[in-house]
Design a protein around this motif. Structure first.
Motif, PDB file in Angstrom:
ATOM      1  N   UNK A 146      31.746  16.225  69.913  1.00 44.96           N
ATOM      2  CA  UNK A 146      31.263  17.549  69.511  1.00 44.96           C
ATOM      3  C   UNK A 146      31.816  18.623  70.439  1.00 44.96           C
ATOM      4  N   UNK A 147      31.785  18.340  71.735  1.00 41.43           N
ATOM      5  CA  UNK A 147      32.318  19.289  72.719  1.00 41.43           C
ATOM      6  C   UNK A 147      33.802  19.519  72.467  1.00 41.43           C
ATOM      7  N   UNK A 148      34.549  18.452  72.212  1.00 40.79           N
ATOM      8  CA  UNK A 148      35.986  18.585  71.968  1.00 40.79           C
ATOM      9  C   UNK A 148      36.257  19.419  70.723  1.00 40.79           C
ATOM     10  N   UNK A 149      35.445  19.203  69.669  1.00 35.11           N
ATOM     11  CA  UNK A 149      35.617  20.018  68.453  1.00 35.11           C
ATOM     12  C   UNK A 149      35.334  21.495  68.751  1.00 35.11           C
ATOM     13  N   UNK A 150      34.274  21.750  69.521  1.00 31.48           N
ATOM     14  CA  UNK A 150      33.932  23.133  69.867  1.00 31.48           C
ATOM     15  C   UNK A 150      35.026  23.787  70.700  1.00 31.48           C
ATOM     16  N   UNK A 151      35.551  23.051  71.666  1.00 29.41           N
ATOM     17  CA  UNK A 151      36.626  23.590  72.511  1.00 29.41           C
ATOM     18  C   UNK A 151      37.866  23.877  71.670  1.00 29.41           C
ATOM     19  N   UNK A 152      38.201  22.961  70.772  1.00 28.58           N
ATOM     20  CA  UNK A 152      39.359  23.179  69.899  1.00 28.58           C
ATOM     21  C   UNK A 152      39.162  24.404  69.012  1.00 28.58           C
ATOM     22  N   UNK A 153      37.965  24.560  68.477  1.00 26.18           N
ATOM     23  CA  UNK A 153      37.685  25.728  67.626  1.00 26.18           C
ATOM     24  C   UNK A 153      37.787  27.019  68.438  1.00 26.18           C
ATOM     25  N   UNK A 154      37.251  27.002  69.649  1.00 21.44           N
ATOM     26  CA  UNK A 154      37.354  28.191  70.509  1.00 21.44           C
ATOM     27  C   UNK A 154      38.803  28.489  70.862  1.00 21.44           C
ATOM     28  N   UNK A 155      39.565  27.443  71.140  1.00 25.90           N
ATOM     29  CA  UNK A 155      40.979  27.632  71.483  1.00 25.90           C
ATOM     30  C   UNK A 155      41.742  28.227  70.301  1.00 25.90           C
ATOM     31  N   UNK A 156      41.478  27.710  69.100  1.00 24.98           N
ATOM     32  CA  UNK A 156      42.159  28.246  67.918  1.00 24.98           C
ATOM     33  C   UNK A 156      41.783  29.710  67.694  1.00 24.98           C
ATOM     34  N   UNK A 157      40.491  30.018  67.840  1.00 17.77           N
ATOM     35  CA  UNK A 157      40.041  31.398  67.658  1.00 17.77           C
ATOM     36  C   UNK A 157      40.676  32.311  68.711  1.00 17.77           C
TER      37      UNK A 157
END
Length: 111
Positions: A50-61
């Motif tokens: 979940x943390x990795x998905x959140x970090x990836x989403x933040x990075x993309x944004x």
């Protein structure tokens, strides 16, 4: 004389039964600890995913926002560069249209 012997046999049986119960409880405790460890490992893996998905989403944004910002900045810089080039052209035209004089306003304080 048979009474003490019977008591001893009963005590021995009670002790053996208590030892069996203790071993059974220890086995249940070990199994419970294994189950708990497995559950914790599963929870940890889920949290990390979940943390990795959140970090990836933040990075993309963030990357998208930076891309938009860079495009806007580049457009603004091009506009400013064109305006400055136009001002330079105006200054060059004004200087070329003025008669030669010993001093120009930009020469003040240079002599």
């Amino acid at each position: 004389g048979s009474r003490p012997r019977r008591a001893r046999t009963r005590t021995k049986k009670n002790g053996e039964a208590a030892e069996k119960r203790l071993k059974a409880l220890e086995a249940r405790l070990r199994d419970a600890a294994k189950d708990r460890d497995a559950a914790l490992a599963t929870q940890k893996a889920a949290l990390e995913a979940s943390r990795d998905r959140d970090v990836d989403a933040l990075r993309r944004a963030h990357d998208a926002e930076m891309g938009t910002f860079a495009k806007k900045l580049e457009k603004k810089m091009s506009k400013v560069a064109k305006e400055l080039a136009g001002k330079d052209d105006q200054i060059a035209e004004l200087r070329s249209s003025q008669p030669s004089s010993p001093k120009t306003p930009s020469d003040n304080g240079r002599e």
